[in-house]
Scaffold this active site. Structure first.
Site, PDB file in Angstrom:
ATOM      1  N   ASP A  28      16.256  -7.073  -8.405  1.00 13.30           N
ATOM      2  CA  ASP A  28      16.301  -7.677  -9.729  1.00 13.30           C
ATOM      3  C   ASP A  28      15.011  -8.472  -9.981  1.00 13.30           C
ATOM      4  O   ASP A  28      14.746  -9.457  -9.291  1.00 13.30           O
ATOM      5  CB  ASP A  28      17.513  -8.605  -9.816  1.00 13.30           C
ATOM      6  CG  ASP A  28      17.728  -9.172 -11.208  1.00 13.30           C
ATOM      7  OD1 ASP A  28      16.737  -9.628 -11.825  1.00 13.30           O
ATOM      8  OD2 ASP A  28      18.879  -9.167 -11.681  1.00 13.30           O
ATOM      9  N   ASP A 154      -4.571  -6.825   3.460  1.00 13.73           N
ATOM     10  CA  ASP A 154      -3.562  -6.581   4.485  1.00 13.73           C
ATOM     11  C   ASP A 154      -4.290  -6.182   5.766  1.00 13.73           C
ATOM     12  O   ASP A 154      -5.467  -5.830   5.757  1.00 13.73           O
ATOM     13  CB  ASP A 154      -2.582  -5.498   4.031  1.00 13.73           C
ATOM     14  CG  ASP A 154      -1.191  -5.730   4.603  1.00 13.73           C
ATOM     15  OD1 ASP A 154      -1.088  -6.306   5.710  1.00 13.73           O
ATOM     16  OD2 ASP A 154      -0.207  -5.335   3.959  1.00 13.73           O
TER      17      ASP A 154
END
Length: 240
Positions: A28, A154
């Site tokens: 959500d 990353d």
């Protein structure tokens, strides 16, 4: 004594086959946004709510949302190099960053750092890993959304890869460049820090490549801009 956390992971969980699905805050966008805001506020706030000795810089990840991995395959391996947006809903994936981590209720205002993911985001600028993508880093994150904190790659995106099945480097889309050239491309894209690399050699090589292309004054100014961002996070948490 820890002053930076490589968290929270605020990718939307839109691909249930993804191996990092359980590290997210759910599917959500509104809930993930609220939780991202609360998490970062809590980590970065010290007594009185502002920066201090008890603050921990939050490095939110993975810009622009690493959840929609193609087929559920993860970017830690070459076979998972792509992120896709089958519903054309990248705005939902960006929302936990722009409306959550970058709009804190407390006085630290926004997350201290952001980490792009390994993947190539399909249809979003150049066909290269997020840490090399000038559109995603400079045009969208820096300019459109006004983010001026630290951007850290990353881990290991500048290292080589020999097989899509081995846990190695993740130079997706820039495999043909040297390690120094990869560092330079990431810096050109707007990155400040290289996760997983403590070797100064390719960073200095990237500097020289920039001097050759745009001149020493401009390249020095570019490096100093990143230095200010990195030192700001160090000073905020009272390491000096």
């Amino acid at each position: 004594g820890i002053t930076t956390a490589l968290s929270p992971q605020i990718d939307l969980a839109t691909e249930p086959r993804w191996s990092r699905f359980d590290g997210t805050m759910g599917e959500d966008p509104d809930l993930a946004t609220s939780m991202a805001r609360a998490y970062v506020d809590g980590f970065q706030s010290t007594k009185g709510g502002d920066w201090g000795m008890e603050s921990v810089n939050a490095m939110v990840k993975h810009w622009p949302g690493g959840g929609p991995e193609e087929g559920g395959r993860d970017g830690h391996f070459g076979y998972g190099a792509y992120a896709v947006y089958p519903g054309n809903n990248i705005e939902d994936h960006i929302k936990p960053f722009t409306e959550g981590a970058f709009k804190l209720d407390g006085p630290t205002k926004k997350a201290a750092a952001v980490m792009p993911y390994y993947t190539i985001s399909s249809g979003q600028g150049e066909k290269v890993a997020n840490g090399y993508n000038k559109y995603l880093i400079t045009d969208l994150l820096r300019e459109t959304y006004g983010y001026d904190g630290v951007l850290c790659t990353d881990w290991g995106i500048t290292r080589d890869i020999t097989s899509v099945y081995k846990f190695e480097g993740k130079p997706y889309g820039v495999e043909n460049l040297t390690e120094g050239e990869r560092h330079y491309k990431a810096i050109q894209a707007g990155m400040d820090q290289f996760g997983g690399n403590n070797n100064i050699k390719p960073v200095l090589e990237a500097y020289q490549l920039g001097v050759n292309e745009i001149g020493e004054a401009k390249m020095r100014a570019r490096y100093e801009k990143s230095a200010v961002r990195l030192l700001t996070n160090i000073f905020r948490t009272w390491l000096f």
